[in-house]
Scaffold this motif. Sequence first.
Motif, mmCIF file in Angstrom:
data_model
loop_
_atom_site.group_PDB
_atom_site.id
_atom_site.type_symbol
_atom_site.label_atom_id
_atom_site.label_comp_id
_atom_site.label_asym_id
_atom_site.label_seq_id
_atom_site.Cartn_x
_atom_site.Cartn_y
_atom_site.Cartn_z
ATOM 1 N N TRP A 141 -0.034 1.111 -6.867
ATOM 2 C CA TRP A 141 -0.335 2.521 -7.040
ATOM 3 C C TRP A 141 -0.974 3.098 -5.778
ATOM 4 C CZ3 TRP A 141 0.638 5.182 -11.636
ATOM 5 C CH2 TRP A 141 1.083 4.378 -12.687
ATOM 6 N N GLY A 142 -0.654 4.357 -5.509
ATOM 7 C CA GLY A 142 -1.299 5.058 -4.418
ATOM 8 C C GLY A 142 -2.644 5.633 -4.860
ATOM 9 N N GLN A 143 -3.333 6.269 -3.916
ATOM 10 C CA GLN A 143 -4.648 6.841 -4.193
ATOM 11 C C GLN A 143 -4.561 8.229 -4.793
ATOM 12 O OE1 GLN A 143 -7.701 5.176 -3.781
ATOM 13 N NE2 GLN A 143 -6.206 3.522 -3.656
ATOM 14 N N GLY A 144 -3.423 8.850 -4.709
ATOM 15 C CA GLY A 144 -3.247 10.157 -5.327
ATOM 16 C C GLY A 144 -3.380 11.306 -4.343
ATOM 17 N N THR A 145 -2.718 12.408 -4.673
ATOM 18 C CA THR A 145 -2.814 13.637 -3.904
ATOM 19 C C THR A 145 -2.991 14.796 -4.876
ATOM 20 O OG1 THR A 145 -1.766 14.980 -2.175
ATOM 21 C CG2 THR A 145 -0.290 13.986 -3.798
ATOM 22 N N GLN A 146 -3.893 15.698 -4.548
ATOM 23 C CA GLN A 146 -4.237 16.786 -5.457
ATOM 24 C C GLN A 146 -3.235 17.929 -5.343
ATOM 25 O OE1 GLN A 146 -7.017 17.186 -7.699
ATOM 26 N NE2 GLN A 146 -5.825 18.977 -8.329
ATOM 27 N N VAL A 147 -2.787 18.400 -6.485
ATOM 28 C CA VAL A 147 -1.949 19.598 -6.567
ATOM 29 C C VAL A 147 -2.674 20.601 -7.460
ATOM 30 C CG1 VAL A 147 0.224 20.571 -7.399
ATOM 31 C CG2 VAL A 147 0.213 18.371 -6.194
ATOM 32 N N THR A 148 -2.909 21.780 -6.930
ATOM 33 C CA THR A 148 -3.588 22.828 -7.683
ATOM 34 C C THR A 148 -2.697 24.067 -7.696
ATOM 35 O OG1 THR A 148 -5.759 21.986 -7.013
ATOM 36 C CG2 THR A 148 -5.663 24.230 -7.891
ATOM 37 N N SER A 174 9.078 25.927 -9.026
ATOM 38 C CA SER A 174 8.598 26.743 -10.148
ATOM 39 C C SER A 174 7.305 26.171 -10.729
ATOM 40 C CB SER A 174 9.675 26.818 -11.237
ATOM 41 O OG SER A 174 10.873 27.360 -10.732
ATOM 42 N N LEU A 175 6.366 25.885 -9.871
ATOM 43 C CA LEU A 175 5.115 25.278 -10.313
ATOM 44 C C LEU A 175 4.345 26.190 -11.252
ATOM 45 C CD1 LEU A 175 4.141 23.567 -6.978
ATOM 46 C CD2 LEU A 175 4.296 22.407 -9.180
ATOM 47 N N GLU A 176 3.681 25.559 -12.193
ATOM 48 C CA GLU A 176 2.910 26.262 -13.217
ATOM 49 C C GLU A 176 1.467 25.774 -13.162
ATOM 50 O OE1 GLU A 176 4.917 25.051 -16.725
ATOM 51 O OE2 GLU A 176 6.759 26.188 -16.290
ATOM 52 N N PRO A 177 0.531 26.583 -13.642
ATOM 53 C CA PRO A 177 -0.877 26.124 -13.660
ATOM 54 C C PRO A 177 -1.061 24.796 -14.382
ATOM 55 C CG PRO A 177 -0.792 28.481 -14.011
ATOM 56 C CD PRO A 177 0.647 28.004 -14.010
ATOM 57 N N ASP A 178 -0.244 24.533 -15.416
ATOM 58 C CA ASP A 178 -0.364 23.261 -16.140
ATOM 59 C C ASP A 178 0.079 22.067 -15.301
ATOM 60 O OD1 ASP A 178 0.432 24.423 -19.527
ATOM 61 O OD2 ASP A 178 -1.431 24.434 -18.352
ATOM 62 N N ASP A 179 0.668 22.305 -14.150
ATOM 63 C CA ASP A 179 1.036 21.200 -13.258
ATOM 64 C C ASP A 179 -0.142 20.748 -12.404
ATOM 65 O OD1 ASP A 179 4.146 22.899 -12.747
ATOM 66 O OD2 ASP A 179 3.793 21.139 -14.026
ATOM 67 N N THR A 180 -1.249 21.450 -12.480
ATOM 68 C CA THR A 180 -2.428 21.069 -11.723
ATOM 69 C C THR A 180 -2.903 19.679 -12.128
ATOM 70 O OG1 THR A 180 -3.168 23.344 -11.392
ATOM 71 C CG2 THR A 180 -4.855 21.624 -11.272
ATOM 72 N N GLN A 206 0.844 -1.192 0.000
ATOM 73 C CA GLN A 206 0.000 0.000 0.000
ATOM 74 C C GLN A 206 0.876 1.237 0.000
ATOM 75 O OE1 GLN A 206 -2.517 -0.672 3.456
ATOM 76 N NE2 GLN A 206 -4.145 -1.471 2.140
ATOM 77 N N LEU A 207 0.483 2.202 -0.797
ATOM 78 C CA LEU A 207 1.227 3.449 -0.930
ATOM 79 C C LEU A 207 0.346 4.600 -0.471
ATOM 80 C CD1 LEU A 207 2.713 2.870 -4.484
ATOM 81 C CD2 LEU A 207 3.829 2.461 -2.288
ATOM 82 N N VAL A 208 0.925 5.489 0.292
ATOM 83 C CA VAL A 208 0.195 6.658 0.773
ATOM 84 C C VAL A 208 0.955 7.908 0.377
ATOM 85 C CG1 VAL A 208 -0.716 7.873 2.773
ATOM 86 C CG2 VAL A 208 -0.758 5.372 2.712
ATOM 87 N N GLU A 209 0.309 8.738 -0.447
ATOM 88 C CA GLU A 209 0.913 10.006 -0.863
ATOM 89 C C GLU A 209 0.477 11.124 0.074
ATOM 90 O OE1 GLU A 209 -0.315 8.061 -4.929
ATOM 91 O OE2 GLU A 209 -1.249 8.372 -2.984
ATOM 92 N N SER A 210 1.319 12.118 0.210
ATOM 93 C CA SER A 210 0.978 13.304 0.985
ATOM 94 C C SER A 210 1.760 14.487 0.447
ATOM 95 C CB SER A 210 1.294 13.096 2.467
ATOM 96 O OG SER A 210 2.672 12.869 2.658
ATOM 97 N N GLY A 211 1.364 15.678 0.870
ATOM 98 C CA GLY A 211 2.106 16.873 0.499
ATOM 99 C C GLY A 211 1.448 17.731 -0.562
ATOM 100 N N GLY A 212 0.334 17.267 -1.103
ATOM 101 C CA GLY A 212 -0.353 18.073 -2.102
ATOM 102 C C GLY A 212 -1.002 19.294 -1.480
ATOM 103 N N GLY A 213 -1.499 20.174 -2.329
ATOM 104 C CA GLY A 213 -2.165 21.373 -1.832
ATOM 105 C C GLY A 213 -2.416 22.365 -2.942
ATOM 106 N N SER A 214 -2.855 23.545 -2.543
ATOM 107 C CA SER A 214 -3.126 24.631 -3.480
ATOM 108 C C SER A 214 -2.081 25.713 -3.291
ATOM 109 C CB SER A 214 -4.527 25.204 -3.237
ATOM 110 O OG SER A 214 -5.513 24.240 -3.486
ATOM 111 N N VAL A 215 -1.408 26.080 -4.389
ATOM 112 C CA VAL A 215 -0.329 27.062 -4.331
ATOM 113 C C VAL A 215 -0.449 28.024 -5.508
ATOM 114 C CG1 VAL A 215 1.267 25.510 -3.132
ATOM 115 C CG2 VAL A 215 1.240 25.586 -5.645
#
Length: 124
Positions: A114-121, A85-91, A3-12
């Motif tokens: 595979w993990g369940q995923g983490t959202q990056v916006t 250097s995150l860009e909107p296309d990295d969402t 089992q894989l657990v992702e973390s660290g995503g968010g809105s920036v």
Amino acid sequence: QVQLVESGGGSVQAGDSLRLSCTASKRTSTNNAMGWFRRAPGKEREFVAAISWNSASTLYSDSVKGRFSISRDNAKGTAYLQMDSLEPDDTAVYYCAVGLRPFSGREASGYRYWGQGTQVTVSS
């Protein structure tokens, strides 16, 4: 089963940084490649980065090369994706995966767990 657990995503904001983490439930992942993929809204899943079991080899998609960095700590059973250097296309939703082999490359078929995923916006 790993089992894989992702973390660290968010809105920036554009230009900001994030670091994603992916921790595996079993140490078997230390003998295999790990990778990061992402799926943006309305798009197919795409490869982002991969790292070999011993960190000797890394691979990046052209869209993130020079901005993202993949690493791993086998003692912790964790892989990281440093995103600068995150860009909107990295969402996207970002997924980590454990490879079938010590180095599995950019094809999703080369990954087993595979993990369940983490959202990056990223907003402009």
